[in-house]
Design a protein around this motif. Structure first.
Motif, PDB file in Angstrom:
ATOM      1  N   PRO A   1     -18.356 -92.942  38.324  1.00 51.22           N
ATOM      2  CA  PRO A   1     -17.608 -93.000  39.411  1.00 51.22           C
ATOM      3  C   PRO A   1     -17.342 -94.561  39.655  1.00 51.22           C
ATOM      4  O   PRO A   1     -16.304 -94.562  40.530  1.00 51.22           O
ATOM      5  CB  PRO A   1     -18.647 -92.537  40.381  1.00 51.22           C
ATOM      6  N   ARG A   2     -17.908 -95.247  39.043  1.00 56.57           N
ATOM      7  CA  ARG A   2     -17.117 -96.698  38.979  1.00 56.57           C
ATOM      8  C   ARG A   2     -15.609 -96.835  38.347  1.00 56.57           C
ATOM      9  O   ARG A   2     -15.126 -97.906  38.551  1.00 56.57           O
ATOM     10  CB  ARG A   2     -18.253 -97.724  38.505  1.00 56.57           C
ATOM     11  N   TYR A   3     -15.285 -95.986  37.619  1.00 52.75           N
ATOM     12  CA  TYR A   3     -14.086 -96.298  36.689  1.00 52.75           C
ATOM     13  C   TYR A   3     -13.082 -95.620  37.627  1.00 52.75           C
ATOM     14  O   TYR A   3     -13.067 -94.269  37.757  1.00 52.75           O
ATOM     15  CB  TYR A   3     -14.326 -95.523  35.382  1.00 52.75           C
ATOM     16  N   ASP A   4     -11.876 -96.128  37.990  1.00 49.68           N
ATOM     17  CA  ASP A   4     -10.854 -95.648  38.375  1.00 49.68           C
ATOM     18  C   ASP A   4      -9.683 -95.511  37.628  1.00 49.68           C
ATOM     19  O   ASP A   4      -8.975 -96.367  37.477  1.00 49.68           O
ATOM     20  CB  ASP A   4     -10.537 -96.312  39.821  1.00 49.68           C
TER      21      ASP A   4
ATOM     22  N   LEU B   1      -6.261 -93.886  29.394  1.00 50.71           N
ATOM     23  CA  LEU B   1      -6.954 -94.593  30.510  1.00 50.71           C
ATOM     24  C   LEU B   1      -7.582 -93.429  31.210  1.00 50.71           C
ATOM     25  O   LEU B   1      -8.476 -94.085  32.022  1.00 50.71           O
ATOM     26  CB  LEU B   1      -5.709 -95.287  31.078  1.00 50.71           C
ATOM     27  N   CYS B   2      -7.241 -92.364  31.159  1.00 51.70           N
ATOM     28  CA  CYS B   2      -7.725 -91.255  31.882  1.00 51.70           C
ATOM     29  C   CYS B   2      -8.976 -90.736  31.457  1.00 51.70           C
ATOM     30  O   CYS B   2      -9.626 -90.101  32.079  1.00 51.70           O
ATOM     31  CB  CYS B   2      -6.867 -90.302  32.037  1.00 51.70           C
TER      32      CYS B   2
ATOM     33  N   VAL C   1      -3.945 -97.301  35.187  1.00 51.82           N
ATOM     34  CA  VAL C   1      -2.808 -96.861  34.871  1.00 51.82           C
ATOM     35  C   VAL C   1      -1.638 -97.683  35.836  1.00 51.82           C
ATOM     36  O   VAL C   1      -0.807 -97.761  35.422  1.00 51.82           O
ATOM     37  CB  VAL C   1      -2.540 -95.157  35.171  1.00 51.82           C
ATOM     38  N   GLU C   2      -1.836 -97.676  36.846  1.00 53.30           N
ATOM     39  CA  GLU C   2      -1.342 -98.590  37.761  1.00 53.30           C
ATOM     40  C   GLU C   2      -1.004 -99.915  37.357  1.00 53.30           C
ATOM     41  O   GLU C   2       0.081-100.477  37.182  1.00 53.30           O
ATOM     42  CB  GLU C   2      -1.944 -98.692  39.358  1.00 53.30           C
ATOM     43  N   LEU C   3      -1.884-100.617  36.753  1.00 53.38           N
ATOM     44  CA  LEU C   3      -1.845-101.807  35.982  1.00 53.38           C
ATOM     45  C   LEU C   3      -1.098-101.838  34.752  1.00 53.38           C
ATOM     46  O   LEU C   3      -0.322-102.508  34.470  1.00 53.38           O
ATOM     47  CB  LEU C   3      -3.321-102.583  35.606  1.00 53.38           C
TER      48      LEU C   3
END
Length: 193
Positions: free
Chosen positions: A174-177, A166-167, A182-184
């Motif tokens: 820049p639109r991908y966090d 995921l990283c 990872v939080e999800l």
């Protein structure tokens, strides 16, 4: 006969040298995150508040510095697991905070693997990473599963690989966090009641 003051001075110098080395490693990691592993050594020296000679005294080559930063970050992540279990309100909270530290490690390591992959010692370094971090992740998962906060069927290496995947690409778009993703993922570990 050894003079006690000489022994104390030697211990003090060793402690200072260890602090300098830790400061250098922290500074190098920060510079690598901000500017990549090809950042000038003078930037690392400036961030650490030392002369370039101090860096070269501890790390004669850039590869030595990169390997040391990698190992330093692995150790920090490994040591954090048990500390978080002891200090967080729940094992799930400890797991979540550790995963955040693991993401920080992965971000720091961005570029390190590419630089080191041609080095014959890289396989050993990757094995070190797995040997140190998989058991920590397993300990956190076991504690959270035993407290019935998460499902009991989660494998540590699968979770770490998922987080790592995921990283990938977070620095390219820049639109991908990746942190949000990872939080999800970590939220999805929760046991359905």
């Amino acid at each position: 006969m050894v003079d006690d003051s000489d022994a104390g001075a030697t211990r003090s110098r060793r402690a200072d040298a260890l602090r300098n080395k830790q400061t250098l490693l922290d500074a190098a990691a920060a510079v690598f995150v901000a500017s990549g592993v090809d950042a000038p050594v003078r930037d690392i020296a400036a961030k650490a508040g030392v002369g370039m000679g101090t860096i070269y005294r501890h790390f004669p080559t850039r590869a030595d510095l990169i390997v040391a930063v990698y190992r330093h970050q692995v150790e920090a992540c490994a040591e954090a697991g048990p500390a978080l279990l002891a200090s967080c309100a729940s094992p799930y909270a400890a797991l979540g905070r550790w995963i955040n530290l693991f993401v920080d490690f992965l971000v720091t390591k961005h570029g390190l693997a590419a630089i080191l992959s041609g080095d014959p010692g890289f396989a050993t370094l990757h094995a070190y990473f797995l040997d140190r971090l998989v058991p920590v992740c397993a300990q956190l998962l076991t504690a959270a599963a035993e407290s019935e906060e998460i499902r009991p069927d989660i494998e540590p290496l699968e979770l770490m690989r998922g987080v790592g995947n995921l990283c990938i690409g977070g620095d390219l778009d820049p639109r991908y966090d990746p942190r949000r993703m990872v939080e999800l993922l970590v939220a999805g570990l929760r046991r359905v009641r």
